[in-house]
Design a protein around this motif. Structure first.
Motif, PDB file in Angstrom:
ATOM      1  N   SER A   1      19.030  -1.085  -3.518  1.00 43.82           N
ATOM      2  CA  SER A   1      19.267  -0.583  -2.166  1.00 43.82           C
ATOM      3  C   SER A   1      17.986  -0.611  -1.362  1.00 43.82           C
ATOM      4  CB  SER A   1      19.834   0.831  -2.214  1.00 43.82           C
ATOM      5  OG  SER A   1      18.915   1.684  -2.863  1.00 43.82           O
ATOM      6  N   LEU A   2      16.831  -0.571  -2.039  1.00 44.41           N
ATOM      7  CA  LEU A   2      15.569  -0.646  -1.322  1.00 44.41           C
ATOM      8  C   LEU A   2      15.388  -2.030  -0.679  1.00 44.41           C
ATOM      9  CD1 LEU A   2      13.228   1.168  -3.859  1.00 44.41           C
ATOM     10  CD2 LEU A   2      14.265   2.081  -1.780  1.00 44.41           C
ATOM     11  N   ASP A   3      15.891  -3.028  -1.400  1.00 46.89           N
ATOM     12  CA  ASP A   3      15.751  -4.384  -0.889  1.00 46.89           C
ATOM     13  C   ASP A   3      16.589  -4.595   0.364  1.00 46.89           C
ATOM     14  OD1 ASP A   3      16.706  -7.607  -1.541  1.00 46.89           O
ATOM     15  OD2 ASP A   3      14.575  -7.043  -1.366  1.00 46.89           O
ATOM     16  N   SER A   4      17.614  -3.792   0.482  1.00 48.82           N
ATOM     17  CA  SER A   4      18.496  -3.940   1.644  1.00 48.82           C
ATOM     18  C   SER A   4      17.838  -3.532   2.928  1.00 48.82           C
ATOM     19  CB  SER A   4      19.775  -3.130   1.436  1.00 48.82           C
ATOM     20  OG  SER A   4      19.443  -1.745   1.357  1.00 48.82           O
ATOM     21  N   LEU A   5      16.717  -2.853   2.834  1.00 43.78           N
ATOM     22  CA  LEU A   5      16.019  -2.455   4.049  1.00 43.78           C
ATOM     23  C   LEU A   5      15.520  -3.665   4.833  1.00 43.78           C
ATOM     24  CD1 LEU A   5      14.003   0.590   2.747  1.00 43.78           C
ATOM     25  CD2 LEU A   5      16.093   0.599   4.121  1.00 43.78           C
TER      26      LEU A   5
ATOM     27  N   ASN B   1      21.983   3.632   7.853  1.00 41.17           N
ATOM     28  CA  ASN B   1      20.960   4.371   8.580  1.00 41.17           C
ATOM     29  C   ASN B   1      20.498   5.536   7.728  1.00 41.17           C
ATOM     30  OD1 ASN B   1      19.247   5.496  10.404  1.00 41.17           O
ATOM     31  ND2 ASN B   1      20.850   6.109  11.874  1.00 41.17           N
ATOM     32  N   TYR B   2      19.139   5.578   7.464  1.00 35.47           N
ATOM     33  CA  TYR B   2      18.585   6.643   6.626  1.00 35.47           C
ATOM     34  C   TYR B   2      17.717   7.605   7.422  1.00 35.47           C
ATOM     35  CZ  TYR B   2      20.076   3.743   2.723  1.00 35.47           C
ATOM     36  OH  TYR B   2      20.817   3.025   1.834  1.00 35.47           O
TER      37      TYR B   2
ATOM     38  N   GLY C   1       0.806  -1.221   0.000  1.00 33.89           N
ATOM     39  CA  GLY C   1       0.000   0.000   0.000  1.00 33.89           C
ATOM     40  C   GLY C   1       0.827   1.254   0.000  1.00 33.89           C
ATOM     41  N   ILE C   2       2.014   1.166   0.595  1.00 33.99           N
ATOM     42  CA  ILE C   2       2.877   2.367   0.633  1.00 33.99           C
ATOM     43  C   ILE C   2       3.273   2.782  -0.766  1.00 33.99           C
ATOM     44  CG2 ILE C   2       5.095   3.238   1.452  1.00 33.99           C
ATOM     45  CD1 ILE C   2       4.846   1.445   3.875  1.00 33.99           C
ATOM     46  N   PHE C   3       3.671   1.790  -1.616  1.00 32.29           N
ATOM     47  CA  PHE C   3       4.088   2.131  -2.977  1.00 32.29           C
ATOM     48  C   PHE C   3       2.903   2.592  -3.808  1.00 32.29           C
ATOM     49  CE2 PHE C   3       8.482   1.511  -3.935  1.00 32.29           C
ATOM     50  CZ  PHE C   3       8.977   0.866  -2.812  1.00 32.29           C
ATOM     51  N   ARG C   4       1.709   2.020  -3.564  1.00 34.43           N
ATOM     52  CA  ARG C   4       0.540   2.486  -4.312  1.00 34.43           C
ATOM     53  C   ARG C   4       0.271   3.946  -4.002  1.00 34.43           C
ATOM     54  NH1 ARG C   4      -1.567  -2.737  -3.107  1.00 34.43           N
ATOM     55  NH2 ARG C   4      -2.672  -1.909  -1.289  1.00 34.43           N
ATOM     56  N   GLU C   5       0.336   4.299  -2.742  1.00 34.63           N
ATOM     57  CA  GLU C   5       0.103   5.707  -2.366  1.00 34.63           C
ATOM     58  C   GLU C   5       1.197   6.604  -2.955  1.00 34.63           C
ATOM     59  OE1 GLU C   5      -0.472   8.437   1.643  1.00 34.63           O
ATOM     60  OE2 GLU C   5      -0.065   6.277   1.794  1.00 34.63           O
ATOM     61  N   PHE C   6       2.438   6.105  -2.898  1.00 35.60           N
ATOM     62  CA  PHE C   6       3.554   6.892  -3.440  1.00 35.60           C
ATOM     63  C   PHE C   6       3.387   7.132  -4.941  1.00 35.60           C
ATOM     64  CE2 PHE C   6       7.713   8.553  -3.679  1.00 35.60           C
ATOM     65  CZ  PHE C   6       8.290   8.059  -4.851  1.00 35.60           C
ATOM     66  N   ILE C   7       2.938   6.104  -5.668  1.00 41.23           N
ATOM     67  CA  ILE C   7       2.770   6.233  -7.126  1.00 41.23           C
ATOM     68  C   ILE C   7       1.681   7.242  -7.444  1.00 41.23           C
ATOM     69  CG2 ILE C   7       2.004   4.995  -9.178  1.00 41.23           C
ATOM     70  CD1 ILE C   7       3.416   2.517  -8.011  1.00 41.23           C
ATOM     71  N   TRP C   8       0.580   7.139  -6.747  1.00 45.98           N
ATOM     72  CA  TRP C   8      -0.525   8.079  -7.042  1.00 45.98           C
ATOM     73  C   TRP C   8      -0.135   9.508  -6.704  1.00 45.98           C
ATOM     74  CZ3 TRP C   8      -4.107   7.393 -10.253  1.00 45.98           C
ATOM     75  CH2 TRP C   8      -4.670   6.140 -10.459  1.00 45.98           C
ATOM     76  N   ASP C   9       0.623   9.705  -5.627  1.00 45.37           N
ATOM     77  CA  ASP C   9       1.082  11.072  -5.308  1.00 45.37           C
ATOM     78  C   ASP C   9       1.981  11.616  -6.407  1.00 45.37           C
ATOM     79  OD1 ASP C   9       1.403  10.477  -1.718  1.00 45.37           O
ATOM     80  OD2 ASP C   9      -0.346  11.043  -2.968  1.00 45.37           O
TER      81      ASP C   9
ATOM     82  N   ASP D   1       9.911   7.949   5.271  1.00 46.12           N
ATOM     83  CA  ASP D   1       8.981   6.950   5.769  1.00 46.12           C
ATOM     84  C   ASP D   1       9.371   5.552   5.327  1.00 46.12           C
ATOM     85  OD1 ASP D   1       7.584   8.979   6.959  1.00 46.12           O
ATOM     86  OD2 ASP D   1       6.090   9.153   5.339  1.00 46.12           O
ATOM     87  N   LEU D   2       9.896   5.446   4.097  1.00 46.08           N
ATOM     88  CA  LEU D   2      10.239   4.141   3.556  1.00 46.08           C
ATOM     89  C   LEU D   2      11.491   3.556   4.199  1.00 46.08           C
ATOM     90  CD1 LEU D   2       9.558   4.734  -0.247  1.00 46.08           C
ATOM     91  CD2 LEU D   2       8.203   3.359   1.320  1.00 46.08           C
ATOM     92  N   TYR D   3      12.481   4.428   4.428  1.00 49.81           N
ATOM     93  CA  TYR D   3      13.788   3.924   4.867  1.00 49.81           C
ATOM     94  C   TYR D   3      14.095   4.234   6.341  1.00 49.81           C
ATOM     95  CZ  TYR D   3      14.616   3.338  -0.096  1.00 49.81           C
ATOM     96  OH  TYR D   3      14.521   2.952  -1.405  1.00 49.81           O
ATOM     97  N   GLY D   4      13.564   5.304   6.791  1.00 53.90           N
ATOM     98  CA  GLY D   4      13.986   5.745   8.135  1.00 53.90           C
ATOM     99  C   GLY D   4      13.374   4.938   9.266  1.00 53.90           C
ATOM    100  N   ASP D   5      12.145   4.431   9.106  1.00 56.76           N
ATOM    101  CA  ASP D   5      11.483   3.747  10.203  1.00 56.76           C
ATOM    102  C   ASP D   5      11.679   2.244  10.161  1.00 56.76           C
ATOM    103  OD1 ASP D   5       8.132   3.996   8.744  1.00 56.76           O
ATOM    104  OD2 ASP D   5      10.046   3.179   7.993  1.00 56.76           O
ATOM    105  N   GLY D   6      12.543   1.783   9.246  1.00 58.31           N
ATOM    106  CA  GLY D   6      12.844   0.363   9.231  1.00 58.31           C
ATOM    107  C   GLY D   6      11.961  -0.466   8.381  1.00 58.31           C
ATOM    108  N   HIS D   7      10.915   0.133   7.738  1.00 52.92           N
ATOM    109  CA  HIS D   7      10.056  -0.657   6.849  1.00 52.92           C
ATOM    110  C   HIS D   7      10.797  -0.935   5.573  1.00 52.92           C
ATOM    111  CE1 HIS D   7       6.575  -0.363   9.477  1.00 52.92           C
ATOM    112  NE2 HIS D   7       6.840   0.949   9.601  1.00 52.92           N
ATOM    113  N   GLY D   8      10.678  -2.076   5.056  1.00 54.06           N
ATOM    114  CA  GLY D   8      11.305  -2.440   3.797  1.00 54.06           C
ATOM    115  C   GLY D   8      10.301  -2.614   2.718  1.00 54.06           C
TER     116      GLY D   8
END
Length: 809
Positions: free
Chosen positions: A767-771, A778-779, A725-733, A794-801
């Protein structure tokens, strides 16, 4: 038998056709002469022979008549043909041939009746020539010789008169007597002039009375009133009628117009608009200046209004003259002599104006003129000084010393004030300042020495200025001629080039010399030639004075050789006859030459030496030209070799590939050339299923994220996990921002977000997969970069991959 009504000649034709021929039964001959019938023709039957033999004679029809323009419902009966062979038993048939047969005229083959089936027009064709023949109905052979007859179309009055040359234009002199012929009008009627009155035309005038009339039968238009004046009315419009049937009631008519213009005659004298004229004339006007214009009026035009002006008397008879302006017919008064207000302030002239061309029918010569008085008042003006003589000639010797008085000029003020005069020289006419003038007395002196040979004539302008009014300046011309003195010695007339042949004999004339002198003595030049004292005793040459301003140079010996001496120089003394006499020494150069048999020089001086060495001047020039050509060629070759071609430099870092991408919609054209992964762009709209393997060049199915109906036409998205859902929201934005961003590029672009898929042999390199791994990266610092990097934080800083690929623009 039924008879038609159009013409009575049909009954006559029937009578003629029914006439029974008389047969000759006896031995004697019986002849029935031709019987003329009015308007129809003749029927002829004759028998002649001998013994008891009977001979038949054929019938002859001369002419039938048919009225033109017949408008009946039934065919028009023309006439009847009958042969004496026809016994009424039906064995004979009648045949008609010729003009209009069957098309216009028909014949009843049984009875011989002729009818006209069409409406005839005599003006189109006045008659028709036809041929009639009687044939046997059984054998179709002629039983009678073929006979020719004419059907003449009878005229009726169906054409009105016409003026083929109209409308007419005519001219007649004004004041013409009654009955003067103006023009002849002619009307033409197309009807038959030989039959009845259909073509008999009479003329009458409908408009134009009482000024003009027309002759009824000839159509001659004439004047009907005397003394018609062009100045009162110069043009008339007439309407002429022509009527046929001799003008009787029922006739047809036609009209035409005649424009009559009255031409001018000299019936009006010239007249001045007033008897006295007054003009003011400044006294400063130069001679031949126009001072006044007067004009006598004449109602006539053209040559009849041409004027002649002349001065009859008056005190200005010698001061002024009058001429005629050929264009305006005005009298031009011009000045003949200079005016002086102080001498005479006014003049009076009596001027006469008369016509050049007089028509004695109307007036006498004396009555065709008028006189007027012209007063000319001279106006006083402040005039510039006037020289007593506008051109002063002075003669001075070129030997005159500086400061010598050479002449005097004088001017005066013509006005009553008599202002003192100051003189000066116009230095534009004396640029080298050869002369000076005394400002008060006008005495001219020379400021420099004069040289006649440099300038024999000086033309200078003298200014005379009033002391009381410096603006009043008069001009005078002084012509100074410089006379000659003997101050130039004679010299050779030309630069002589004298040649002496090695074969010259003693006493031979090798040159004739003459002299020139810049001086011009009144008695002409006389020169004396001799050798100088140093050259008088030479053994090579001698000089003989010819007593005609020339001298001859002669050899004293022979045997001159170039190897001994190539050039001889002979000093010659030339003296003139001036007082005192002047002389000069001139050197004559004599070159020894090898000559031809006829005495013409072949080789002389230094050039001869070169010839002896085998080289001439032309040969040396040719050699130098060859050397120069070779030098230029060498320089060109060296220059060409030094040139090197610049290698093509390829920017290795620059991708020069041409990208052809299929988007299924309009993109950015030539600007859309970003070097993307071509494999990933080839199949944007193709969804391929692979067993648990997602490839970068294949768009995965996204049924729940973006249905095809909701996919924007200018954006392509693929490879996004359906459960993220995060990427869907990101794409629409990103899509919304791109839609409203005015600085966004007008073409589609591809961005990769590092989703390799779980089936990749190389596994994920993103690098996204490395999350999702145990990466030490640390991002959290992305949160400090501002709202633009909020999503990345939001994607990298809070630890969500997560990972995925996004197409967006």
């Amino acid at each position: 038998m039924r008879l038609n009504r159009p013409t009575m000649w049909s009954a006559v034709s029937v009578f003629t056709a029914l006439f029974i021929p008389i047969w000759e039964m006896g031995c004697s001959a019986l002849t029935l002469n031709s019987v003329p019938l009015p308007g129809v023709g003749t029927y002829q039957r004759s028998s002649e022979g001998g013994g008891h033999q009977r001979q038949r004679r054929s019938w002859v029809w001369n002419q039938f008549f048919v009225l033109e323009e017949y408008t009946g419902d039934e065919p028009l009966y023309v006439g009847k043909l009958h042969s004496d062979v026809d016994k009424g038993e039906g064995r004979v048939k009648y045949v008609l041939n010729g003009e209009g047969a069957t098309s216009i005229f028909t014949i009843d083959e049984n009875t011989g009746d002729i009818h006209a089936t069409k409406r005839l027009d005599r003006e189109e064709q006045p008659y028709y020539t036809l041929r009639a023949q009687a044939r046997s109905r059984e054998t179709d052979l002629p039983v009678e010789p073929e006979s020719e007859f004419v059907i003449k179309v009878q005229d009726i009055n169906d054409n009105e008169p016409k003026f083929l040359d109209g409308p007419y234009s005519a001219r007649v002199p004004e004041m013409s007597p009654v009955g003067t012929s103006v023009v002849t009008v002619v009307a033409t009627d197309a009807d038959d002039p030989t039959y009845g009155n259909s073509a008999r035309v009479v003329y009458s005038i409908l408009e134009g009375q009482p000024y003009f009339s027309v002759e009824p039968r000839t159509g001659v238009v004439k004047t009907a009133l005397p003394n018609m004046d062009r100045e009162a009315r110069d043009q008339y419009l007439l309407v002429i009628q022509a009527k046929d049937m001799v003008g009787q009631m029922g006739g047809l008519s036609g009209t035409t117009s005649v424009t009559v213009t009255l031409s001018d005659v000299n019936d009006n004298p010239p007249e001045f608009s007033r008897k006295n004229y007054q003009f003011s004339v400044p006294e400063s006007l130069p001679v031949a200046t126009l001072v006044a214009k007067i004009r006598a009026l004449d109602l006539d035009i053209g040559p009849n209004a041409e004027m002649e002006y002349r001065v009859l008397d008056g005190d200005g008879l010698g001061m002024f003259r009058i001429t005629t302006d050929s264009d305006t017919q005005e009298g031009l008064i011009t000045l003949q002599k200079g005016l002086d207000f102080e001498t005479k302030s006014s003049y009076t002239l009596r001027v006469k104006a008369s016509n050049r061309n007089i028509d004695r029918r109307f007036h006498s010569v004396d009555s065709f003129s008028d006189t007027a008085t012209v007063h000319l008042n001279v106006e006083n003006v402040d005039e510039p000084p006037v020289f007593i003589s506008p051109l002063t000639k002075i003669v001075v010797s070129e030997a005159a010393k500086v400061g010598t008085s050479i002449g005097t000029v004088s001017a005066h003020d013509p006005d009553s004030t008599n202002s003192p005069i100051r003189y000066s020289i116009d230095r534009n006419t004396d640029l080298e300042r050869f002369f000076n003038i005394d400002a008060a007395s006008g005495i001219i002196t020379n400021a420099k020495s004069l040289d006649r040979e440099v300038n024999a004539v000086h033309n200078i302008t003298i200014f005379a200025t009033e002391s009381l009014d410096p603006l009043q300046v008069g001009k005078g011309v002084v012509l100074i001629k410089v006379t000659d003195i003997n101050d130039n010695a004679p010299v050779f007339a030309i630069e002589y080039e004298t040649y002496l042949c090695e074969s010259a004999r003693p006493g031979q004339v090798i040159e004739t010399i003459s002299a020139v002198d810049r001086d011009e003595p009144q008695s002409g030049h006389r020169f004396f030639f001799s050798l100088t004292a140093e050259a008088a005793g030479n053994l090579n040459f001698t000089l003989r004075d010819n007593k005609d301003n020339t001298a001859s140079v002669l050899t004293k010996r022979g045997g001159f050789q170039r190897r001994d001496q190539t050039v001889y120089r002979l000093p010659v003394l030339i003296m003139d006859s001036g007082s005192p006499a002047l002389s000069s020494t001139n050197t004559l150069s004599i070159r020894v030459c090898n000559c031809e048999a006829d005495g013409s020089p072949r080789a002389c001086g230094t050039e001869a030496a070169m010839l002896s060495a085998g080289l001439s001047t032309g040969a040396l020039i040719a050699i130098l030209a060859c050397i120069l050509t070779l030098l230029v060629m060498v320089l060109l070759i060296v220059t060409m070799r030094r040139r090197k071609k610049e290698p093509l430099i390829l920017d290795e870092e620059r991708d020069v590939r041409e990208n052809i991408v299929r988007y299924d919609d309009e993109g950015g054209g030539e600007e859309d050339t970003e070097a993307f992964d071509m494999v990933a762009l080839r199949n944007l709209n193709v969804v391929r299923e692979s067993s648990n393997v997602t490839r970068r060049d294949v768009t995965p199915e996204l049924p729940s994220l973006f249905p095809p109906s909701r996919l924007p036409p200018s954006y392509k998205m693929a490879l996004v996990p359906p459960d993220n859902g995060i990427f869907r929201e990101f794409i629409w934005d990103r899509l919304k921002e791109a839609d409203v961003d005015p600085s966004a590029p007008p073409y589609d672009s591809l961005q990769t977000y590092a989703f390799e898929g779980s089936g990749s042999a190389a596994e994920s390199l993103s690098s996204l997969d490395s999350l999702s791994t145990d990466s030490e990266q640390n991002y959290d610092y992305l949160s400090d970069w501002g709202p633009r990097f909020k999503k990345l934080a939001d994607l990298y800083g809070d630890g969500h991959g997560g990972g995925g690929n996004l197409f967006a623009s």
